[in-house]
Design an enzyme around this catalytic site. Structure first.
Site, mmCIF file in Angstrom:
data_model
loop_
_atom_site.group_PDB
_atom_site.id
_atom_site.type_symbol
_atom_site.label_atom_id
_atom_site.label_comp_id
_atom_site.label_asym_id
_atom_site.label_seq_id
_atom_site.Cartn_x
_atom_site.Cartn_y
_atom_site.Cartn_z
ATOM 1 N N GLY A 28 0.822 -1.216 0.000
ATOM 2 C CA GLY A 28 0.000 0.000 0.000
ATOM 3 C C GLY A 28 0.853 1.262 0.000
ATOM 4 C CG ASN A 50 -6.051 -8.323 0.508
ATOM 5 O OD1 ASN A 50 -5.661 -7.179 0.259
ATOM 6 N ND2 ASN A 50 -7.199 -8.566 1.106
ATOM 7 C CE1 TYR A 161 -8.908 2.419 8.681
ATOM 8 C CE2 TYR A 161 -9.274 4.657 9.451
ATOM 9 C CZ TYR A 161 -8.414 3.672 9.005
ATOM 10 O OH TYR A 161 -7.061 3.932 8.879
#
Ligand code: UDP
Length: 336
Positions: A28, A50, A161
């Protein structure tokens, strides 16, 4: 050579020790910069991702290093790996991303935290949790210090989140208490720089791309809500210090910039620094959008000797350069 006492010697050896490190979410935005830095310091890095929001292109610089291994897997799956440290970053992190990957986000931060804590517990590894300023919700206290418990809507659109990160913190703190795990909880505030996903919907990628395209900048609400923006290289430095610091163990530490500004001021700054003639369009404010956000950085300064160094002007220039190159590449591929 100057004389050093035994304790100082041990400290230096510890600092110089090459570690085996698991970085989840390593493909990321933050993860890929962190993997690069750790490899450049001589550490062996296992990057687990992933690719749900991560991207192989982010790993171009590091993927061929003999110190780097990529594991394409979901962080919620059990993992058998012996490492000296685990840095758990894997989770969608922009409101747009966790808004579409709701359950995945909750599982990465609950089950994924459990699985990675187990890796650390079994191997006696140090554990760094990437938590977030979102645990403070729409804060009633400014600046937010680590002792503040926040003001979170447990059932709102951001709760997948916020609450799963709060759970992740609770689980990490519990592993510290129950198992004596060496854990550090890092509450990361808004961070920006190259490799942010162009379509992740966050304010800096949106504004830069709009300014470059000469389109109006989309300010949500009246733009009076505030954020403080930390450049990626500074954040990575903070994480590396948390990894090596003995005093950080058992602590919760804010990492970010404390230069608070309104979203409208950010829009003006970006227009000016890019010499853009874009206008501004006001759009509705998303539900539960925090009004004020600014970290108290006393603990980061005291414990890690860390503070952000990059000015917003310089950081925006570097970020804009990267977005410009990405747009050029896309044009070259005939994508627009
Ligand atoms: N925002 C905005 N225009 C955009 C994207 C975001 O005005 O095109 C605002 C958003 O409402 C929030 C702030 O910018 O107040 C930061 O949003 P972002 O999604 O970057 O991150 P957040 O801090 O909300 O997680």
């Amino acid at each position: 050579m100057p004389m050093v006492d035994g304790c100082e010697q041990a400290k230096r050896e510890q600092e110089g020790r090459k570690l085996r490190i698991l970085v989840t979410g390593g493909a990321g935005f933050i993860g890929s910069h962190l993997c690069e830095r750790l490899v450049s310091q001589g550490h062996e890095v296992f990057c687990l991702d992933n690719l749900c929001t991560g991207n192989m292109e982010n790993l171009e610089e590091v993927k061929d290093s003999p110190l780097f291994r990529l594991i394409i897997a979901d962080v919620t799956e059990p993992l058998s790996l012996e490492v000296d440290a685990v840095i758990h970053l894997a989770s969608p992190a922009s409101p747009k991303d966790y808004g579409r990957l709701v359950v995945e986000t909750m599982l990465a931060n609950s089950l994924g935290t459990y699985q990675t804590l187990e890796v650390a517990r079994k191997g006696g590894a140090r554990y760094l949790l990437a938590s977030t300023s979102e645990v403070y919700g729409d804060p009633l206290k400014v600046p937010q210090d680590e002792a503040y418990h926040g003001n979170v809507n447990p059932v709102g659109p951001r709760s997948c989140y916020d609450e799963s990160k709060r759970f992740a913190e609770a689980l990490t703190a519990s592993y510290g208490r129950i198992h004596g795990l060496e854990a550090v909880i890092m509450r990361i505030f808004n961070t920006y720089g190259p490799r942010m996903r162009r379509e992740d919907g966050r304010v800096i990628p949106n504004f830069i791309q709009q300014a470059l395209a000469g389109e109006p900048l989309t300010v949500y609400g009246d733009g009076s809500q505030t954020r403080s923006f930390c450049y990626i290289d500074d954040l990575v430095e903070g994480i590396c210090r948390a990894l090596q610091s003995e005093e950080a163990v058992g602590e919760v530490i804010n990492l970010g910039s404390d230069e608070e500004m309104t979203v409208l001021e950010l829009a003006e700054t970006i227009r000016k620094s890019l010499g853009s003639s874009s206008g501004i369009t006001f759009l509705p404010l998303p539900e539960d959008d925090p009004q004020r956000r600014r970290p108290h950085l006393e603990k980061a300064r005291r414990i890690l000797g860390w503070e952000p160094k990059t000015s917003l002007e310089e950081g925006l220039r570097k970020a804009a350069e990267w977005f410009r190159e990405e747009l050029e590449k896309e044009k070259g591929r005939g994508g627009g």
